[in-house]
Design a protein around this motif. Structure first.
Motif, short mmCIF file in Angstrom:
data_model
loop_
_atom_site.label_atom_id
_atom_site.label_comp_id
_atom_site.label_asym_id
_atom_site.label_seq_id
_atom_site.Cartn_x
_atom_site.Cartn_y
_atom_site.Cartn_z
N THR A 162 1.33 -0.92 -0.58
CA THR A 162 0.26 0.11 0.53
C THR A 162 1.17 1.37 0.15
OG1 THR A 162 -1.98 -1.08 0.96
CG2 THR A 162 -1.27 1.37 1.28
N GLN A 183 -4.38 -6.13 -0.45
CA GLN A 183 -5.59 -6.54 -0.17
C GLN A 183 -5.63 -6.72 1.16
OE1 GLN A 183 -4.20 -11.02 -1.32
NE2 GLN A 183 -6.64 -11.65 0.23
N GLY A 184 -7.16 -6.25 0.78
CA GLY A 184 -7.72 -5.75 1.77
C GLY A 184 -7.58 -4.39 3.02
N GLN A 185 -6.52 -3.51 2.14
CA GLN A 185 -6.03 -2.65 2.74
C GLN A 185 -7.04 -1.00 2.63
OE1 GLN A 185 -3.45 -1.74 5.01
NE2 GLN A 185 -3.30 -4.44 5.46
N THR A 186 -6.90 -0.18 3.54
CA THR A 186 -8.08 1.02 3.19
C THR A 186 -6.99 2.51 3.47
OG1 THR A 186 -9.81 0.03 4.24
CG2 THR A 186 -9.61 1.91 3.94
N GLY A 207 -13.33 -3.42 -5.26
CA GLY A 207 -12.52 -3.43 -3.58
C GLY A 207 -14.39 -3.07 -3.54
N SER A 213 -19.16 -0.89 -4.20
CA SER A 213 -18.38 -1.56 -5.05
C SER A 213 -16.91 -0.70 -5.99
CB SER A 213 -19.12 -2.93 -4.98
OG SER A 213 -20.19 -3.03 -6.54
N THR A 232 -11.52 0.91 -0.09
CA THR A 232 -10.55 -0.79 1.12
C THR A 232 -10.80 -1.94 -1.05
OG1 THR A 232 -11.92 -0.31 2.61
CG2 THR A 232 -11.65 -2.50 2.20
N SER A 234 -9.96 -5.21 -1.87
CA SER A 234 -11.17 -6.40 -1.98
C SER A 234 -9.84 -7.64 -1.52
CB SER A 234 -12.13 -6.93 -3.14
OG SER A 234 -11.31 -7.08 -3.85
N PHE A 235 -9.86 -9.44 -2.15
CA PHE A 235 -9.52 -10.14 -1.86
C PHE A 235 -8.15 -10.02 -3.71
CE2 PHE A 235 -13.41 -11.74 -0.62
CZ PHE A 235 -13.40 -11.67 0.39
N THR A 236 -8.23 -8.70 -3.65
CA THR A 236 -7.28 -8.52 -5.03
C THR A 236 -6.48 -7.09 -4.28
OG1 THR A 236 -8.69 -7.43 -6.72
CG2 THR A 236 -8.59 -10.25 -7.21
#
Length: 250
Positions: A162, A183-186, A207, A213, A232, A234-236
């Motif tokens: 990130t 992945q999963g970061q905001t 994300g 979405s 954010t 998502s899984f990618t």
């Protein structure tokens, strides 16, 4: 905050032919209702417009200027804008009433997003509109164009960290930033009050933006008085470009 997908924009896809015979296809994300509207608007009013341009191969859009500030995000194809060779992805900023061009497409054609925060009565072609330009609003800005932004493929997105890379940041709020989200970061974007509207464009991954979405080629507009955009992955992972318009001069 307004979030629009490429699939939604494609529903409005239409062909146009310019006075010189060049054909292009337009797909509207925002602002189709005000595109070349018949009534005048104050320059200070906010009228966000965003559309994808697909310019036919080996064609030219002559030099011209527009009434509002504008970003153009070149996403695919080949060609030139003015003296710059296009190697998408690249971003051009042209201030209000600032001539630029021509836009020449190569053998692969050109695809680019046109993004404005104000109402536009239509292109003013050069040199025909040269005299009109002399009476246009003063304090015109020169055009900026970024170095190429490398779009990441799926394998690269899986490995990114990130971060945020600033490509342009001026005191009046004009900004261009590239965000990479693992992945999963905001991330939280810049305070919109520092400029006059932000466009975000997703160039890879998926994300969410707030409760909406987002995916490849999603477009987001954030009003100047809105809360900062929160994205954010998502899984990618996610790669997005933020373009903020400058504030009006005092």
């Amino acid at each position: 905050m307004q979030v629009i997908s490429l699939a939604e924009a494609r529903q409005s896809r239409q062909a146009i032919t310019l006075p010189n015979g060049t054909r292009a296809w337009l797909s509207f994300y925002l602002g189709k209702h005000s595109f070349r509207a018949g009534s005048a608007h104050e320059a200070s009013e906010l009228h966000p417009t965003a559309y994808l341009v697909e310019q036919d191969a080996n064609t030219e859009i002559p030099p011209h200027y527009h009434q509002p500030d504008q970003f153009q995000l070149f996403t695919d194809g080949d060609g030139m804008v003015g003296r710059w060779t296009l190697n998408p992805i690249m971003v051009q900023f042209a201030g209000h009433n600032t001539p630029y061009g021509p836009i020449k497409s190569g053998s692969r054609g050109l695809e680019y997003m046109t993004l404005r925060n104000g109402w536009d009565p239509g292109a003013k072609w050069m040199p025909q509109a040269r005299e009109e330009l002399k009476n246009a609003v003063p304090n015109r800005r020169r055009s900026h164009i970024t170095n190429p932004i490398v779009p990441l493929n799926a394998a690269q997105l899986e490995k990114i960290q990130t971060d945020c890379v600033s490509l342009l940041h001026e005191e009046d709020g004009l900004q261009i930033k590239v965000y990479h989200l693992a992945q999963g970061q905001t991330i939280l974007g810049p305070d919109p009050a520092t400029g006059k509207g932000q466009f975000w464009f997703v160039v890879g991954g998926s994300g969410s933006a707030g409760e909406s979405s987002i995916q490849d080629r999603s477009c987001i507009f954030v009003e100047p008085h809105a809360a900062a955009a929160q994205l954010t992955a998502s899984f990618t992972a996610l790669q997005a470009i933020m373009m903020q318009f400058p504030r009006d001069p005092p």
